[in-house]
Design a protein around this motif. Structure first.
Motif, PDB file in Angstrom:
ATOM      1  N   LEU A   1      15.253   4.182  -0.506  1.00 25.62           N
ATOM      2  CA  LEU A   1      15.665   3.897  -1.884  1.00 25.62           C
ATOM      3  C   LEU A   1      14.837   2.766  -2.483  1.00 25.62           C
ATOM      4  O   LEU A   1      14.483   2.798  -3.674  1.00 25.62           O
ATOM      5  CB  LEU A   1      17.156   3.553  -1.918  1.00 25.62           C
ATOM      6  N   PHE A   2      14.511   1.759  -1.676  1.00 24.46           N
ATOM      7  CA  PHE A   2      13.677   0.660  -2.164  1.00 24.46           C
ATOM      8  C   PHE A   2      12.299   1.177  -2.568  1.00 24.46           C
ATOM      9  O   PHE A   2      11.771   0.825  -3.624  1.00 24.46           O
ATOM     10  CB  PHE A   2      13.546  -0.389  -1.056  1.00 24.46           C
ATOM     11  N   LEU A   3      11.716   2.023  -1.729  1.00 22.78           N
ATOM     12  CA  LEU A   3      10.401   2.588  -2.023  1.00 22.78           C
ATOM     13  C   LEU A   3      10.440   3.432  -3.293  1.00 22.78           C
ATOM     14  O   LEU A   3       9.541   3.346  -4.138  1.00 22.78           O
ATOM     15  CB  LEU A   3       9.933   3.434  -0.837  1.00 22.78           C
TER      16      LEU A   3
ATOM     17  N   ASP B   1       0.822  -1.203   0.000  1.00 23.57           N
ATOM     18  CA  ASP B   1       0.000   0.000   0.000  1.00 23.57           C
ATOM     19  C   ASP B   1       0.861   1.260   0.000  1.00 23.57           C
ATOM     20  O   ASP B   1       0.521   2.247  -0.653  1.00 23.57           O
ATOM     21  CB  ASP B   1      -0.918  -0.003   1.218  1.00 23.57           C
ATOM     22  N   TYR B   2       1.981   1.238   0.723  1.00 22.57           N
ATOM     23  CA  TYR B   2       2.872   2.398   0.735  1.00 22.57           C
ATOM     24  C   TYR B   2       3.432   2.669  -0.659  1.00 22.57           C
ATOM     25  O   TYR B   2       3.535   3.824  -1.097  1.00 22.57           O
ATOM     26  CB  TYR B   2       4.023   2.160   1.716  1.00 22.57           C
ATOM     27  N   VAL B   3       3.825   1.615  -1.362  1.00 22.59           N
ATOM     28  CA  VAL B   3       4.345   1.799  -2.721  1.00 22.59           C
ATOM     29  C   VAL B   3       3.264   2.364  -3.635  1.00 22.59           C
ATOM     30  O   VAL B   3       3.497   3.299  -4.414  1.00 22.59           O
ATOM     31  CB  VAL B   3       4.882   0.458  -3.269  1.00 22.59           C
ATOM     32  N   LEU B   4       2.056   1.810  -3.528  1.00 19.62           N
ATOM     33  CA  LEU B   4       0.946   2.309  -4.335  1.00 19.62           C
ATOM     34  C   LEU B   4       0.604   3.748  -3.988  1.00 19.62           C
ATOM     35  O   LEU B   4       0.234   4.540  -4.865  1.00 19.62           O
ATOM     36  CB  LEU B   4      -0.277   1.418  -4.133  1.00 19.62           C
TER      37      LEU B   4
ATOM     38  N   SER C   1       4.408   7.965   2.791  1.00 17.72           N
ATOM     39  CA  SER C   1       5.008   6.644   2.620  1.00 17.72           C
ATOM     40  C   SER C   1       6.497   6.665   2.918  1.00 17.72           C
ATOM     41  O   SER C   1       7.041   5.715   3.483  1.00 17.72           O
ATOM     42  CB  SER C   1       4.776   6.149   1.194  1.00 17.72           C
ATOM     43  N   PHE C   2       7.162   7.751   2.549  1.00 17.25           N
ATOM     44  CA  PHE C   2       8.600   7.829   2.792  1.00 17.25           C
ATOM     45  C   PHE C   2       8.925   7.957   4.274  1.00 17.25           C
ATOM     46  O   PHE C   2      10.054   7.702   4.689  1.00 17.25           O
ATOM     47  CB  PHE C   2       9.197   8.998   2.009  1.00 17.25           C
ATOM     48  N   VAL C   3       7.942   8.367   5.082  1.00 13.72           N
ATOM     49  CA  VAL C   3       8.113   8.375   6.532  1.00 13.72           C
ATOM     50  C   VAL C   3       7.782   7.001   7.112  1.00 13.72           C
ATOM     51  O   VAL C   3       8.521   6.460   7.935  1.00 13.72           O
ATOM     52  CB  VAL C   3       7.227   9.456   7.186  1.00 13.72           C
ATOM     53  N   GLY C   4       6.649   6.418   6.678  1.00 12.68           N
ATOM     54  CA  GLY C   4       6.178   5.183   7.272  1.00 12.68           C
ATOM     55  C   GLY C   4       6.865   3.931   6.767  1.00 12.68           C
ATOM     56  O   GLY C   4       7.173   3.024   7.546  1.00 12.68           O
ATOM     57  N   PHE C   5       7.121   3.845   5.455  1.00  9.51           N
ATOM     58  CA  PHE C   5       7.675   2.620   4.871  1.00  9.51           C
ATOM     59  C   PHE C   5       9.042   2.256   5.448  1.00  9.51           C
ATOM     60  O   PHE C   5       9.256   1.106   5.853  1.00  9.51           O
ATOM     61  CB  PHE C   5       7.745   2.775   3.351  1.00  9.51           C
TER      62      PHE C   5
END
Length: 637
Positions: free
Chosen positions: A357-359, A115-118, A322-326
């Motif tokens: 970086l993965f995200l 979900d974070y990526v999406l 997402s960049f904070v949570g992932f």
């Protein structure tokens, strides 16, 4: 100042960790951009489904959005309880791990990661959609704009959460003021005028081409639920807050949910009165719902461009949630050894660089795959979010049941949250399955399988390396030391000196390429030189002189002849280990790396992969100076 310091900031020490935590003022833009930005594409996604109803679709938009706001309110009160129960880390993964067990926690982690990526892909694509609404000439450049924005958000987060929060604060609060202001003005016009005429008439609604079936309304609800995907962010990122942690988390969650609820209700109200519907984003002349809303309420004036600029900013930057949570989720999962340990290692700015970086990479890949079009990504969205909502609330029900002191009110609140989000999840799955939700249903189990495989590797590694007990010294014997040499030079000299300190049995191995010109003469010359400059001086010091062995290599390879020699030594003396010393020049300049073939590195890699348990491989370094001359000097005398 070098380039890395300019881009990412100075390297931070561990003791500066507390200084980089944030309060609610920075946390609202850092963690709330996803929720606030979804007020743009959530209602629009619902209205898109209602297009076949024509003008009647606006009548049904109100009840659909009202159901979404009700679920949002339930989530708010449920997550307040989660924050109180888990004030250090209250994400779905932790709650499920503590209360439901391994597989539910992995299910929550996998769903939330996807979900974070999406969220990054959908938020950025919706932001670019807002941009091309205001500037139609940019429509052909949707995908490059999406990729560029992902790169900018990635760079901001590599500098740290606090810097990203302050950087995004201005557009976030400007967006809140602009759209609450325009919606408030629109509501005032509705109250005073009854049926106000739009300043700029929105595009005409399409003719009726369908019926208001239960299925259609369920589908609209499922699409509109994408507006709630950012609610989990505060509980996942609670570790980012400075003291008092709980108060800052409560205030942040309250502001995000309250503003989102008002935006959703206001958009539904104003859109239904002014006749604003959704349009096809792929068509030229596309206007987003919010673009039409501002034009209908106040016209296309300076305020329109300020408001649209703020919308563009927060949609594009909504990926920041997402960049904070992932990365923090990945850090927790890696801490339990379900992800590579690099995900738990803070980088130069005390952020989890590997997760960021993965995200970035996977979100960019998703945008390229779907051409940066929001409508193509929406069907995949919200499944993971509502799955984690349901797991988290179910875990909290178990949590309250386990407490020695009964909390019937809290248990009931989380039970209502679990039931409502579970029901919404079923609706989303049924309504969106054929449109792409099946992809998420496949991706989640595959992610769990991958997480379990990583855990299995770490478990087997730990079992293999476990404490062997008291050290056994009866089998200690100096190894046979093999030195890989191209000839007699300073690299070989240094390696031999070191080898003589660890074993009396030293063998220099020179690989001979068969069939070369003058090969016999070269071999004889090398033997003569070795005897005069190595064997005789070493023997004169009373030491066992190193032998020189020439091994043929018909295919110009180093590792195969060397491995054959090691097998022969093992067969001749199975009680003795073998150590291979590889002399290697250390290239400190970038251009030096281009001028060498890295044969030492390739040989070391092949030897390590040979699987011989009694083989040790070591490097004997020789440093080069910038001009290519030896950086080390032989002692005089």
């Amino acid at each position: 100042m070098n380039l890395s310091t300019f881009l990412f900031g100075r390297r931070l020490s561990n003791r500066e960790q507390e200084d980089k935590k944030i309060g609610w003022v920075e946390a609202v833009p850092a963690m709330g951009l996803d929720g606030l930005g979804s007020s743009s594409y959530g209602p629009e996604a619902a209205l898109t489904v209602l297009i076949p109803l024509g003008a009647a679709g606006l009548f049904y938009a109100g009840p659909v959005i009202a159901c979404i706001v009700l679920v949002l309110a339930i989530l708010y009160f449920s997550y307040r309880q989660t924050l109180a129960a888990y004030p250090t880390s209250g994400g779905a993964y932790v709650v499920a791990r503590e209360n439901l067990g391994e597989y539910p926690s992995l299910l929550a982690a996998a769903a939330l990661m996807i979900d974070y990526v999406l969220n990054v892909a959908v938020g950025v694509s919706a932001g670019v959609g807002a941009l091309v609404s205001a500037l139609p000439a940019l429509h052909p450049y949707i995908l490059p704009l999406c990729i560029g924005i992902v790169a900018i958000v990635t760079l901001a987060n590599l500098r740290g959460t606090g810097e990203a929060g302050w950087l995004f604060a201005l557009p976030t609060y400007l967006f809140i003021c602009c759209f609450l202001g325009v919606i408030g003005y629109g509501v005032i016009r509705i109250v005073l005028e009854g049926d106000p005429a739009p300043v700029v008439a929105p595009p005409p609604l399409p003719p009726v081409s369908g019926e208001a079936t239960v299925w259609l309304l369920m589908h609209a609800f499922a699409s509109g639920c994408t507006a709630m995907t950012g609610v989990e962010a505060v509980s996942n990122g609670v570790g980012s807050f400075r003291k008092p942690v709980l108060r800052n988390a409560y205030v942040t969650l309250t502001i995000i949910v309250a503003v989102l609820g008002m935006l959703l209700a206001g958009i539904a109200t104003v859109a239904s009165v002014f006749g604003i519907g959704a349009m096809d984003q792929t068509e030229t002349g596309y206007q987003s719902v919010l673009s039409q809303l501002i034009g209908a309420v106040s016209g296309y004036n300076a305020f329109y461009y300020v408001a649209m600029a703020s919308l563009l900013s927060i949609l594009c930057l909504s990926a920041n949630t997402s960049f904070v949570g992932f990365p923090r989720l990945c850090r927790m999962v890696a801490g339990d050894e379900y992800l590579p340990k690099v995900f738990a290692q803070p980088g130069r700015r005390l952020v989890f660089t590997a997760g960021i970086l993965f995200l970035c990479g996977f979100a960019a890949l998703l945008l390229v795959s779907f051409g940066g079009i929001t409508e193509r990504l929406i069907p995949l969205f919200a499944v993971g979010a509502f799955l984690t909502f349901t797991i988290s609330q179910a875990g909290m029900v178990v949590h309250w049941r386990r407490q020695s002191e009964r909390h019937p009110g809290k248990l009931a609140m989380n039970a209502v949250g679990a039931c409502s989000t579970g029901a919404a999840l079923l609706v989303i799955l049924v309504a969106k399955f054929a449109e792409g939700a099946w992809i998420t249903l496949i991706a989640v189990p595959l992610t769990i399988v991958l997480l379990k495989a990583i855990k299995g590797y770490y478990v087997s590694l730990e079992a293999e390396l476990r404490n062997p007990g008291p050290i056994v010294i009866e089998d200690i014997e100096p190894p046979t030391v093999l030195i890989v040499t191209e000839g007699w030079n300073r690299l070989s000299e240094r390696a031999i000196k070191f080898a003589l300190t660890i074993s009396p049995d030293v063998v220099a191995v020179h690989v001979v390429r068969l069939g070369g010109p003058d090969s016999d003469e070269n071999e004889k010359a090398l033997h003569d030189q070795w005897k005069a400059e190595v064997e005789e001086p070493v023997a004169a010091r009373g030491l066992n002189p190193p032998r020189l062995i020439l091994v043929p290599s018909p295919y110009r390879q180093l590792h195969e002849p060397l491995l054959r020699l090691i097998e022969k030594l093992d067969a001749d003396a199975p009680e003795r280990a073998v150590t291979v010393l590889i002399p290697e020049t250390v290239k400190e300049k970038w251009w030096q790396r281009l001028l060498h073939m890295n044969r030492a590195g390739r040989l070391r890699s092949r030897l390590l992969r040979s699987g011989n348990p009694r083989l040790t491989v070591a490097t004997v370094p020789w440093r080069l100076s910038g001009n290519g001359q030896s950086g080390e000097r032989r002692k005089a005398g």
